[in-house]
Design a protein around this motif. Structure first.
Motif, mmCIF file in Angstrom:
data_model
loop_
_atom_site.group_PDB
_atom_site.id
_atom_site.type_symbol
_atom_site.label_atom_id
_atom_site.label_comp_id
_atom_site.label_asym_id
_atom_site.label_seq_id
_atom_site.Cartn_x
_atom_site.Cartn_y
_atom_site.Cartn_z
ATOM 1 N N LEU A 179 0.827 -1.213 0.000
ATOM 2 C CA LEU A 179 0.000 0.000 0.000
ATOM 3 C C LEU A 179 0.862 1.264 0.000
ATOM 4 O O LEU A 179 0.449 2.303 -0.498
ATOM 5 C CB LEU A 179 -0.928 0.009 1.221
ATOM 6 C CG LEU A 179 -1.978 -1.103 1.266
ATOM 7 C CD1 LEU A 179 -2.750 -1.065 2.572
ATOM 8 C CD2 LEU A 179 -2.941 -1.005 0.085
ATOM 9 N N LEU A 180 2.063 1.114 0.523
ATOM 10 C CA LEU A 180 2.962 2.271 0.621
ATOM 11 C C LEU A 180 3.664 2.572 -0.709
ATOM 12 O O LEU A 180 3.892 3.719 -1.060
ATOM 13 C CB LEU A 180 4.013 1.946 1.698
ATOM 14 C CG LEU A 180 4.585 3.044 2.571
ATOM 15 C CD1 LEU A 180 3.498 3.885 3.207
ATOM 16 C CD2 LEU A 180 5.485 2.437 3.649
ATOM 17 N N TYR A 181 4.014 1.526 -1.448
ATOM 18 C CA TYR A 181 4.904 1.723 -2.596
ATOM 19 C C TYR A 181 4.256 1.577 -3.966
ATOM 20 O O TYR A 181 4.872 1.889 -4.976
ATOM 21 C CB TYR A 181 6.093 0.753 -2.501
ATOM 22 C CG TYR A 181 7.063 1.181 -1.429
ATOM 23 C CD1 TYR A 181 8.033 2.140 -1.684
ATOM 24 C CD2 TYR A 181 6.978 0.662 -0.142
ATOM 25 C CE1 TYR A 181 8.908 2.555 -0.704
ATOM 26 C CE2 TYR A 181 7.848 1.071 0.854
ATOM 27 C CZ TYR A 181 8.811 2.025 0.568
ATOM 28 O OH TYR A 181 9.668 2.448 1.539
ATOM 29 N N CYS A 182 3.034 1.065 -4.017
ATOM 30 C CA CYS A 182 2.429 0.831 -5.330
ATOM 31 C C CYS A 182 0.954 1.195 -5.249
ATOM 32 O O CYS A 182 0.300 0.933 -4.244
ATOM 33 C CB CYS A 182 2.624 -0.641 -5.714
ATOM 34 S SG CYS A 182 1.926 -1.107 -7.303
ATOM 35 N N GLU A 183 0.450 1.798 -6.291
ATOM 36 C CA GLU A 183 -0.941 2.267 -6.245
ATOM 37 C C GLU A 183 -1.954 1.174 -6.592
ATOM 38 O O GLU A 183 -3.136 1.306 -6.327
ATOM 39 C CB GLU A 183 -1.109 3.453 -7.205
ATOM 40 C CG GLU A 183 -0.317 4.678 -6.777
ATOM 41 C CD GLU A 183 -0.351 5.789 -7.808
ATOM 42 O OE1 GLU A 183 -1.021 5.625 -8.853
ATOM 43 O OE2 GLU A 183 0.308 6.821 -7.578
ATOM 44 N N LYS A 184 -1.490 0.115 -7.207
ATOM 45 C CA LYS A 184 -2.432 -0.910 -7.700
ATOM 46 C C LYS A 184 -3.092 -1.661 -6.534
ATOM 47 O O LYS A 184 -2.472 -1.830 -5.477
ATOM 48 C CB LYS A 184 -1.688 -1.897 -8.602
ATOM 49 C CG LYS A 184 -1.202 -1.257 -9.896
ATOM 50 C CD LYS A 184 -0.460 -2.232 -10.788
ATOM 51 C CE LYS A 184 0.044 -1.513 -12.041
ATOM 52 N NZ LYS A 184 0.798 -2.392 -12.946
ATOM 53 N N PRO A 185 -4.338 -2.135 -6.739
ATOM 54 C CA PRO A 185 -4.987 -2.925 -5.691
ATOM 55 C C PRO A 185 -4.214 -4.213 -5.422
ATOM 56 O O PRO A 185 -3.341 -4.586 -6.213
ATOM 57 C CB PRO A 185 -6.370 -3.215 -6.257
ATOM 58 C CG PRO A 185 -6.285 -2.954 -7.705
ATOM 59 C CD PRO A 185 -5.171 -1.993 -7.938
#
Lengths: 492, 212
Positions: free
Chosen positions: A163-169
């Motif tokens: 959740l911190l490093y990537c926007e994808k679900p």
């Protein structure tokens, strides 16, 4: 884009079962649930099912037709998924397909040594950064388990880093009952409120029954917890043909159907309408090596076939199918993954799990992930099929070709080139031999590694607001303290 | 100069109409034609060539840019009546005798023109004598030959032999290419260079015409 004549559109597809056989398999599975029941290690769930009219004998719950029908009635035929910013990324409906990396590997393949090792926080961050740049991988999964944190937080910690490093679900899952709370709280921090999270799901939780016909206390608790917060679940039934399931494909399907139906019943009776994927990770057991080959053709056939059953029941589907049992990035790694991905795409499996994974779902490889990304690109092109695009009448195109002697810059080419033809690379090599030699005669493994480093180098920070990122850190630090970790591993 | 930057930019976009208009405008502003050619058209094509080499753009993008460049050059031509259109050099190209497969050769021609070479394309099924006579008559510095068939490849060697017989080796350089042709074959028959695709051919021809 130009006109597409819908009269000629065919969605390329493959089928393994006809409707008559699907009905028969479902009938047999219902019979198994009715006569043999399912073992559930949760008093709360057993009581709930009893209240709905199920016959119960200690931990054994016998599911009758009425309960199953009631659950199926409220099962959603589609649902959507949203990234950390709240943008829609997935609509699991009809034959729409999306790829997600294989999940929860214990090891990572180290490119330098070509050996497996336990992954660290640094590895996970590199993975999340890489996934953020992969065009054909629509979601993250919590792909491996960082070994530098307490094992009791290794599930939530993966989600935290994602959740911190990537926007994808994120496709994820909890290893313990207790972990669900922090994993839910991390998501609520991203969305703002529980209501907002329920409206825009951010993750899918894998919930795995134990073959044969059993739900452990952890997994069944995860199912009902997800229902309570409208967090989508994927049921991952794992029958092993010839070992923990009948040896035949059809027999394995009966078991898979029974186990998945039991999950649907638990989820829907807890809260009707909870989004679900009709998923799985079965395997044709290899009695020579005592292994569970994910790249076996029979495994892939079972996956595609249960997808048809899920679709028949009116649900979106999932499968662990585009992965390999090879130990390194070799020809086996490529062909097993590509075969699986192709069959999955043609079958219309909505969430296709597996990219990056090797060695019976135990090892992730970033280099394989970038290769698989290109395979996924090809499959996504494949399922778009062959459709006329301003092709008729044809004579003017050929008049132009004969006059100009090529169509490289014709209006038709310019209009449709990028839509019609997918150009993979740089991992897939299409240079002629001389050029390939002139550019260093690289192996696929070298090109994949270079691409991993290039994409990680191009990483752009997630646009999740800093205040939320800080909140995630606070939540995770507090959780780590519970298990005796004064501080989290460095993230730099 | 801003207008030259715009010419280069529009050329990279393959916008023939805008390139023509801007070239006309720059001439009315009394910018020397040579400057428009080098600073606008050729500069734009250099960017395109590099982007293509790095796979950032595709062949159709290059060809569109080249088309825009030709349109610009047509407008500049009258300004060069006296001294002739400046070019990086003259190249005679063709597909050798017995071979009708000229797609690759055509691409090379387009790319060479785009890079600023003057190209004399003899077409396909070209006899060895025709290559040499044309190159000599036109004072070309390079002969480019292509072949798709292994059976027609020996014609390339005949051209090299003819050049040797007429003591033109060194004055007229040779470059060969085509699916069955290799660097080793070029060395074997005494050709000066080999190229594996059209972008590489441009760089190789540039190196061939560079004064030693």
């Amino acid at each position: 884009m130009g006109k597409t004549d819908r009269r000629y559109c065919v969605r390329p597809t493959v089928r393994f079962l006809d409707d008559k056989l699907i009905k028969k398999i479902i009938t047999e599975a219902r019979d198994v649930l009715k006569k043999l029941g399912v073992e559930i290690h949760s008093d709360e769930v057993v009581s709930m099912l009893q209240e709905h009219g199920a016959h119960v004998d200690k931990k054994h719950v016998f599911l009758n037709e009425e309960i199953i029908d009631k659950a199926l009635k409220t099962a959603a035929s589609s649902f959507r998924l949203y990234d950390v910013l709240g943008n829609e990324t997935h609509h699991f409906i009809d034959d729409q397909v999306y790829f997600t990396p294989g999940s929860a590997a214990l090891n990572i393949l180290d490119h330098k040594t070509n050996r497996i090792r336990k992954p660290s926080t640094r590895d996970y961050i590199r993975y999340a950064k890489l996934v953020s740049r992969l065009q054909h991988i629509a979601s993250q999964s919590t792909a491996f388990i960082p070994a530098d944190v307490h094992e009791r937080i290794s599930d939530s910690y993966r989600l935290f880093l994602s959740l911190l490093y990537c926007e994808k679900p994120v496709v994820t899952g909890a290893f313990t009952m207790e972990a669900f709370t922090i994993m839910k709280n991390l998501q609520v921090a991203v969305r703002g409120t529980e209501k907002a999270l329920a409206e825009k799901p951010l993750t899918i939780f894998s919930c795995c029954p134990t073959s044969p016909l059993k739900w452990s206390d952890v997994t069944v608790q995860n199912v009902i917890d997800c229902s309570d917060f409208n967090i989508p679940v994927e049921f991952v039934s794992m029958p092993l043909s010839g070992f923990m399931a009948p040896v035949t494909i059809i027999g394995t399907l009966v078991q898979h159907t029974a186990e998945t139906l039991s999950g649907i019943v638990i989820s829907q009776l807890r809260k009707p309408g909870t989004p679900m994927l009709y998923g799985g990770s079965p395997a044709a057991f290899d009695v020579r090596y005592e292994t569970t080959p994910m790249g076996a053709i029979e495994t892939q056939m079972i996956d595609c076939a249960y997808n048809e059953i899920g679709k028949y029941l009116g649900m979106p589907t999932q499968a662990y199918i585009s992965l390999s049992d090879a130990k390194m990035l070799d020809a086996q790694a490529g062909f097993e993954s590509a075969m699986g991905a192709t069959l999955a795409g043609l079958s219309g499996i909505n969430s296709i799990s597996g990219p990056g994974m090797l060695d019976f779902e135990s090892c992730q490889s970033l280099e394989k992930l970038v290769l698989d990304n290109e395979i996924c690109g090809m499959v996504l092109r494949l399922v778009r099929g062959a459709k006329p695009k301003d092709d008729f009448p044809s004579v003017p195109h050929f008049e132009e070709l004969l006059k100009e002697r090529h169509l490289l810059i014709s209006e038709h080419t310019r209009k449709f080139l990028r839509d019609e033809i997918y150009f993979p690379g740089p991992v897939v090599d299409r240079a002629n031999r001389t050029r390939w030699e002139a550019e260093g005669a690289s192996t696929l493994s070298q090109r994949a590694h270079d691409e991993v480093e290039r994409l990680i180098g191009e990483y752009e920070e997630s646009r999740l607001p800093d205040t939320i990122k800080k909140e995630l850190v606070t939540l995770m630090e507090s959780e780590a303290k519970e298990y005796g970790m004064d501080r989290l591993p460095d993230r730099f | 100069m801003e207008i030259l930057d715009r010419i280069s930019e529009m050329l990279q976009r393959g916008d023939t109409g805008k390139v023509s208009a801007l070239v006309k405008e720059s001439l009315t502003e009394n910018i020397p034609a040579k400057q428009v050619l080098d600073g606008g058209l050729i500069r734009g094509m250099q960017v395109i060539g590099e982007q293509y080499r790095l796979h950032e753009i595709f062949l159709p993008d290059v060809l569109l840019a080249a088309k825009a460049m030709y349109a610009g050059m047509d407008i500049l031509k009258p300004s060069f009546i006296k001294e002739g259109m400046p070019s990086l050099g003259k190249v005679v190209i063709g597909t050798v005798q017995g071979d009708l497969h000229d797609i690759g050769k055509n691409l090379v021609g387009i790319m060479l023109k785009g890079a600023g070479f003057e190209v004399i394309d003899l077409g396909n099924n070209v006899a060895p004598e025709s290559f040499v006579e044309t190159a000599r008559k036109e004072r070309a510095s390079v002969i480019g030959m292509s072949a798709l068939l292994t059976t027609t490849m020996p014609v390339m060697a005949q051209v090299v032999e003819l050049l040797k017989a007429q003591r033109l080796v060194g004055t007229i350089k040779t470059i060969i290419g085509g699916a069955p042709v290799t660097k080793e074959y070029a060395q074997e028959i005494g050709a000066d260079a080999y190229s594996f695709d059209s972008a590489d051919a441009v760089e190789t021809v540039k190196a061939l015409v560079k004064p030693a």
